[in-house]
Design an enzyme around this catalytic site. Structure first.
Site, PDB file in Angstrom:
ATOM      1  N   LYS A 494       0.845  -1.199   0.000  1.00 22.79           N
ATOM      2  CA  LYS A 494       0.000   0.000   0.000  1.00 22.79           C
ATOM      3  C   LYS A 494       0.879   1.246   0.000  1.00 22.79           C
ATOM      4  O   LYS A 494       2.051   1.182   0.364  1.00 22.79           O
ATOM      5  CB  LYS A 494      -0.901  -0.022   1.239  1.00 22.79           C
ATOM      6  CG  LYS A 494      -0.122  -0.063   2.546  1.00 22.79           C
ATOM      7  CD  LYS A 494      -1.016  -0.393   3.735  1.00 22.79           C
ATOM      8  CE  LYS A 494      -0.190  -0.379   5.001  1.00 22.79           C
ATOM      9  NZ  LYS A 494      -0.921  -0.937   6.147  1.00 22.79           N
ATOM     10  N   ARG A 592     -10.897   0.308  14.596  1.00 22.28           N
ATOM     11  CA  ARG A 592     -10.807   0.850  13.239  1.00 22.28           C
ATOM     12  C   ARG A 592     -11.769  -0.010  12.429  1.00 22.28           C
ATOM     13  O   ARG A 592     -12.764  -0.493  12.972  1.00 22.28           O
ATOM     14  CB  ARG A 592      -9.345   0.751  12.770  1.00 22.28           C
ATOM     15  CG  ARG A 592      -8.921   1.821  11.829  1.00 22.28           C
ATOM     16  CD  ARG A 592      -7.417   1.808  11.575  1.00 22.28           C
ATOM     17  NE  ARG A 592      -6.978   0.603  10.863  1.00 22.28           N
ATOM     18  CZ  ARG A 592      -5.747   0.444  10.381  1.00 22.28           C
ATOM     19  NH1 ARG A 592      -4.851   1.398  10.537  1.00 22.28           N
ATOM     20  NH2 ARG A 592      -5.409  -0.654   9.767  1.00 22.28           N
ATOM     21  N   TYR A 718      15.939  31.680   5.201  1.00 22.58           N
ATOM     22  CA  TYR A 718      14.779  32.473   5.600  1.00 22.58           C
ATOM     23  C   TYR A 718      14.829  32.877   7.074  1.00 22.58           C
ATOM     24  O   TYR A 718      15.235  32.100   7.931  1.00 22.58           O
ATOM     25  CB  TYR A 718      13.499  31.667   5.387  1.00 22.58           C
ATOM     26  CG  TYR A 718      13.070  31.586   3.935  1.00 22.58           C
ATOM     27  CD1 TYR A 718      12.772  32.746   3.211  1.00 22.58           C
ATOM     28  CD2 TYR A 718      12.968  30.362   3.301  1.00 22.58           C
ATOM     29  CE1 TYR A 718      12.376  32.672   1.883  1.00 22.58           C
ATOM     30  CE2 TYR A 718      12.562  30.282   1.974  1.00 22.58           C
ATOM     31  CZ  TYR A 718      12.265  31.441   1.271  1.00 22.58           C
ATOM     32  OH  TYR A 718      11.876  31.359  -0.028  1.00 22.58           O
ATOM     33  N   MET A 767      11.467  25.181   0.509  1.00 22.64           N
ATOM     34  CA  MET A 767      10.576  24.266  -0.202  1.00 22.64           C
ATOM     35  C   MET A 767      11.376  23.280  -1.056  1.00 22.64           C
ATOM     36  O   MET A 767      11.116  22.082  -1.050  1.00 22.64           O
ATOM     37  CB  MET A 767       9.607  25.063  -1.086  1.00 22.64           C
ATOM     38  CG  MET A 767       8.551  24.194  -1.735  1.00 22.64           C
ATOM     39  SD  MET A 767       7.486  25.119  -2.845  1.00 22.64           S
ATOM     40  CE  MET A 767       6.535  26.104  -1.711  1.00 22.64           C
TER      41      MET A 767
HETATM   42  C1  LIG Z   1      -0.171  -1.651   7.005  1.00 22.93           C
HETATM   43  C2  LIG Z   1      -0.734  -2.857   7.577  1.00 22.93           C
HETATM   44  C3  LIG Z   1       0.078  -3.933   7.988  1.00 22.93           C
HETATM   45  C4  LIG Z   1       1.575  -3.886   7.996  1.00 22.93           C
HETATM   46  O1  LIG Z   1       2.056  -3.289   9.167  1.00 22.93           O
HETATM   47  P1  LIG Z   1       3.624  -3.134   9.470  1.00 22.93           P
HETATM   48  O2  LIG Z   1       3.672  -2.586  10.837  1.00 22.93           O
HETATM   49  O3  LIG Z   1       4.146  -2.209   8.453  1.00 22.93           O
HETATM   50  O4  LIG Z   1       4.192  -4.490   9.348  1.00 22.93           O
HETATM   51  C5  LIG Z   1      -0.545  -5.099   8.384  1.00 22.93           C
HETATM   52  N1  LIG Z   1      -1.898  -5.194   8.415  1.00 22.93           N
HETATM   53  C6  LIG Z   1      -2.705  -4.171   8.076  1.00 22.93           C
HETATM   54  C7  LIG Z   1      -4.170  -4.355   8.145  1.00 22.93           C
HETATM   55  C8  LIG Z   1      -2.155  -2.978   7.657  1.00 22.93           C
HETATM   56  O5  LIG Z   1      -2.957  -1.967   7.304  1.00 22.93           O
END
Ligand SMILES: *Cc1c(COP(=O)(O)O)cnc(C)c1O
Length: 823
Positions: A494, A592, A718, A767
């Site tokens: 992701k 969640r 700056y 920036m």
């Molecule tokens: C991102 C995620 C992981 C991975 O977590 P890490 O701490 O990066 O290993 C596992 N399960 C879910 C549902 C996630 O969203």
């Protein structure tokens, strides 16, 4: 080239030859171990290797269709009228036996190199130093593993008169397999450091293991500036009747003694060997280059070379680029730089990378090639072989640059543009001539083809995130080792693979046979499918308007609520599909996404029992604090809730369902809860909580644009925040908060690594730029600057600004080019 009958091979490896009586066995001229890179291999023997997670036997039917006719296998083969099989217990051991058999056919000297660092550079430099008088066969790149060594030694044939091979080990017991394969006459032990230390109880044990390579050698080159190395190496030489060629720096008591004088750009090295003095210079000043050069000098003395020639040859040593570099080029081109060397073996390896790249990006295949400096063949034979490789790999266009290659027009059947030198090529260079192509630039170091790469490269921005593919694979294996072999692995790609590039990373993971990839939203999954990724993909956050895409592209939803379940099932049914794969998420305490109460779960089960649209592949949950010992009792309660939810679901649904709850920190701390699958994220990208030996995967780099001097009464940047205590040198670097350099790192909170040392960031970060205080360093315009990577751990950066490594990695903006390095 090899020239062996299958009978000879079967005999050499102690295997059983199986083939149908009507089959005409091929003569074997080459070996292959990678199913992706063999084709047109009527005379290849495919060695089916098997590892904990990889089994090349699976590819045999496909390879028979491609025309491979001989296989070395360790699983009972399916009889075939189109192929012969040599059946052994262990294909890696058989490959080693075959190489040892080949080694015995030749009596020319073999140099064997091992040690913790510098093996490949010493090998390459020795090759360069000796190539005028010798025809040398050597390990391609750093082929120094249990498989790489035998493949290297199988390149020995009677065209050559000297061989140089390197051997690497990571565990006790490995060197005894490699020693008879290389069987060196002259040994070189480069040094002993703490690489791979996790499998050795002490440095002494590791040294003892490495020395095994030299058991039958006549001479051993070793640096003895450390007493314990001297003791162990001297005992070893005495016991095995080996002539020691021990050297040291500034230690009068050794036979071979060097002293150094460093200038700004070169080091003058004076040597004294058996009462004879000599001296030479190398164009390097760093300690590792000096050590490598001294090893080379000692090896040349072992070969009875005349030290009077050293001055001429050593002055021409060049840095060794050991890795292929993939870069974005102009006009939708991809550039693959390989300045390692040009010889037929490494050309063939690089062409396989070119083909993979071109096929996946639908680009034309272009090769820019220098003269090949390999000897042992006539020019005509040599370039005809190059042409066969070009035909074999279906190269669309060759651009040859060099005095020799430009005279061989008659050897080439592919479209060939030939130039006698770089100047001639540059004079006719037209950017428009390069369009949608994958361009492999391959030249021996002396041709300095990085200039061509400069012409073809997109030069928008000098700030890059380098991704080490090798580290990625290494880290995956580190986590795999903690799991049972049958446990499946889902990798989280992701958010652009935590910032490191979705498609490129997914390709590597697909090749490593991971079981699942996970993306956050459907669009990320569509990108993977369009790039040819066929591994199952789960979408963590399926949105209503992407259902159709998910169904079309076979992307499996994470179902976290009853509404989502109903809606997705309805879309699937409307498409006329049954048993579409889906996953159920349970909320066990994170609050969640996920089903929380047993009522919700039972409603979902009722729905699933009465609908044939979906089939639940797995049930999973996510830990809120797997990285925090203080939360362990909470984590235990999550495990318990998860087990209860799963029992409820599995007793309601009549088929097998997998379970998974561990993320990276969970794998490290609760491996007993691995169930049928785990979900690996940050660990793959090089962050370990419990100190697993993961490798750094990403390096954020830029280059110095300008250097100026400012007095103590002046300020930098700056709001005049950058105060100076005294006259200072300031380096300006084109990376800013828009690239992902958090502004909190300004004003001497953050550091950068330049010319071997850390320097503070001075003033506010802008920036697109920031300023470094490089007072007292030799930093110059054009120098590389690291912001995180091997010298500045990403965890340190995260701590400085009160965040976690995830945020830093995913915060590197898209305009920062990702470059993939593969060793
Ligand atoms: C991102 C995620 C992981 C991975 O977590 P890490 O701490 O990066 O290993 C596992 N399960 C879910 C549902 C996630 O969203």
């Amino acid at each position: 080239m090899l020239d062996l009958s299958l009978h000879e091979i079967a005999q050499a490896v102690g295997g059983k030859l199986l083939m149908s009586p009507s089959f005409t066995p091929p003569v074997i001229s080459s070996l292959a171990t990678d199913s992706r890179t063999v084709h047109r291999g009527e005379n290849s023997l495919f060695v089916a290797l098997k590892g904990p997670v990889y089994n090349a036997h699976n590819y045999i039917p496909e390879l028979i269709k491609k025309g491979i006719r001989a296989f070395l296998v360790s699983e009972e083969p399916e009889p075939s009228i189109d192929a012969a099989f040599i059946w052994v217990n262990d294909t890696t051991l058989a490959l080693q036996k075959l190489a040892a058999h080949n080694r015995k056919q030749f009596s020319y000297p073999v140099i064997g190199i091992t040690g913790s660092n510098g093996k490949t550079i010493v090998k390459e430099w020795l090759h360069d130093l000796l190539s005028d008088g010798h025809k040398i066969v050597r390990s391609p790149k750093s082929y120094n593993s249990q498989v790489g060594v035998p493949l290297s030694v199988l390149l020995m044939d009677d065209h050559f008169d000297l061989a140089i091979f390197e051997a690497g080990i990571s565990q006790p017991g490995e060197m005894q397999h490699l020693a008879p394969v290389i069987s060196p006459e002259i040994g070189i032990l480069t040094n002993i450091g703490d690489a791979h230390q996790e499998f050795f109880s002490s440095l002494e044990e590791k040294l003892q293991e490495k020395l095994v390579l030299f058991t039958g050698a006549k001479k051993l080159v070793c640096r003895i500036d450390e007493d314990w190395i001297y003791q162990q190496a001297a005992d070893f030489c005495k016991e095995n009747k080996i002539e020691p060629i021990f050297w040291s720096i500034e230690n009068q008591h050794t036979d071979l003694n060097f002293s150094l004088k460093k200038n700004t750009r070169q080091t003058e090295i004076s040597g004294n060997y058996q009462g004879r003095s000599f001296s030479f210079a190398i164009p390097f000043v760093n300690d590792s280059a000096i050590e490598n050069a001294c090893h080379c000098a000692a090896a040349l003395l072992a070969l009875q070379q005349n030290p009077a020639d050293f001055r001429e040859t050593f002055s021409q040593l060049q840095p060794v680029a050991m890795r292929l570099e993939l870069k974005q080029g102009i006009n939708n081109c991809t550039i693959i730089n390989d300045f390692y060397n040009s010889d037929l073996n490494s050309l063939s390896i690089a062409l396989s990378v070119l083909k993979q790249q071109a096929v996946s990006a639908q680009q034309k295949k272009v090769l820019i090639l220098s003269d090949i400096l390999q000897t042992g063949l006539s020019k005509k034979e040599l370039y005809s072989k190059v042409n066969s490789l070009l035909e074999e790999w279906e190269i669309d266009q060759l651009i040859g640059i060099g005095a020799e290659i430009s005279k061989q027009r008659n050897c080439f059947s592919v479209k060939a543009d030939l130039f006698s030198d770089y100047k001639e090529f540059e004079a006719g260079f037209n950017r428009q001539a390069f369009q949608s192509s994958a361009i492999l630039i391959k030249g021996a170091r002396r041709f300095r083809f990085e200039r061509i790469s400069g012409l073809l490269q997109q030069k928008a921005h000098q700030t890059v995130l380098e991704i080490s593919v090798n580290a990625l694979v290494h880290n995956l294996n580190i986590f795999r080792k903690r799991l049972r072999p049958e446990t499946k692995i889902m990798v989280m790609v992701k958010a652009f693979s935590y910032g490191s590039g979705d498609i490129e990373v997914a390709r590597v993971l697909q090749h490593q046979n991971v079981d699942y990839l996970a993306v956050a939203v459907a669009d990320e999954g569509v990108r993977l499918r369009n790039a040819g990724i066929s591994v199952p993909v789960i979408v963590m956050n399926p949105e209503q308007d992407s259902f159709q895409n998910m169904i079309d592209f076979g992307l499996e939803p994470n179902i976290y609520s009853i509404e989502l379940l109903r809606n997705f099932a309805q879309s699937v049914s409307a498409a006329g599909i049954q048993s579409f794969a889906a996953h159920l998420k349970i909320d066990t305490g994170m609050n969640r996404l996920g089903f929380k109460s047993s009522e919700e779960i039972s409603e979902a089960c009722e729905f699933l029992k009465n609908s044939d649209a979906l089939k639940i592949k797995s049930v999973f949950s996510h830990l809120a604090g797997s990285d925090e010992a203080a939360l362990d009792s909470f984590t235990q309660s999550q495990f318990e809730k998860f087990d209860r939810a799963f029992d409820q679901i599995s007793s309601a649904l009549p088929y097998h369902i997998d379970r998974h709850i561990l993320n990276s920190a969970g794998i490290e701390r609760f491996p007993q809860k691995q169930y049928e699958m785990v979900r690996l994220g940050i660990g793959l990208y090089g962050v370990s909580l419990t100190g697993l030996p993961v490798q750094n995967m990403g390096t954020l780099k830029s280059t110095v644009s300008q250097i100026k001097t400012a007095g103590s009464d002046e300020t930098v940047g700056y709001n005049r925040k950058g105060r100076l205590d005294s006259e200072s040198r300031i380096a300006i670097v084109p990376i800013g908060y828009a690239d992902g350099m958090n502004r909190k790192l300004g004003n001497r909170n953050g550091v950068a690594f330049i010319k071997g040392q850390r320097v503070p960031i001075v003033g506010n970060i802008c920036m697109d730029m920031l300023m470094l205080d490089v007072t007292g360093t030799s930093a110059e315009v054009g120098d590389t600057v690291e912001f995180f990577g091997p010298h500045i751990p990403i965890t340190e950066l995260a701590e400085k600004i009160g965040t976690i490594p995830y945020e830093i990695l995913t915060g590197i903006s898209q305009r920062v080019k990702r470059i993939y390095l593969q060793e």
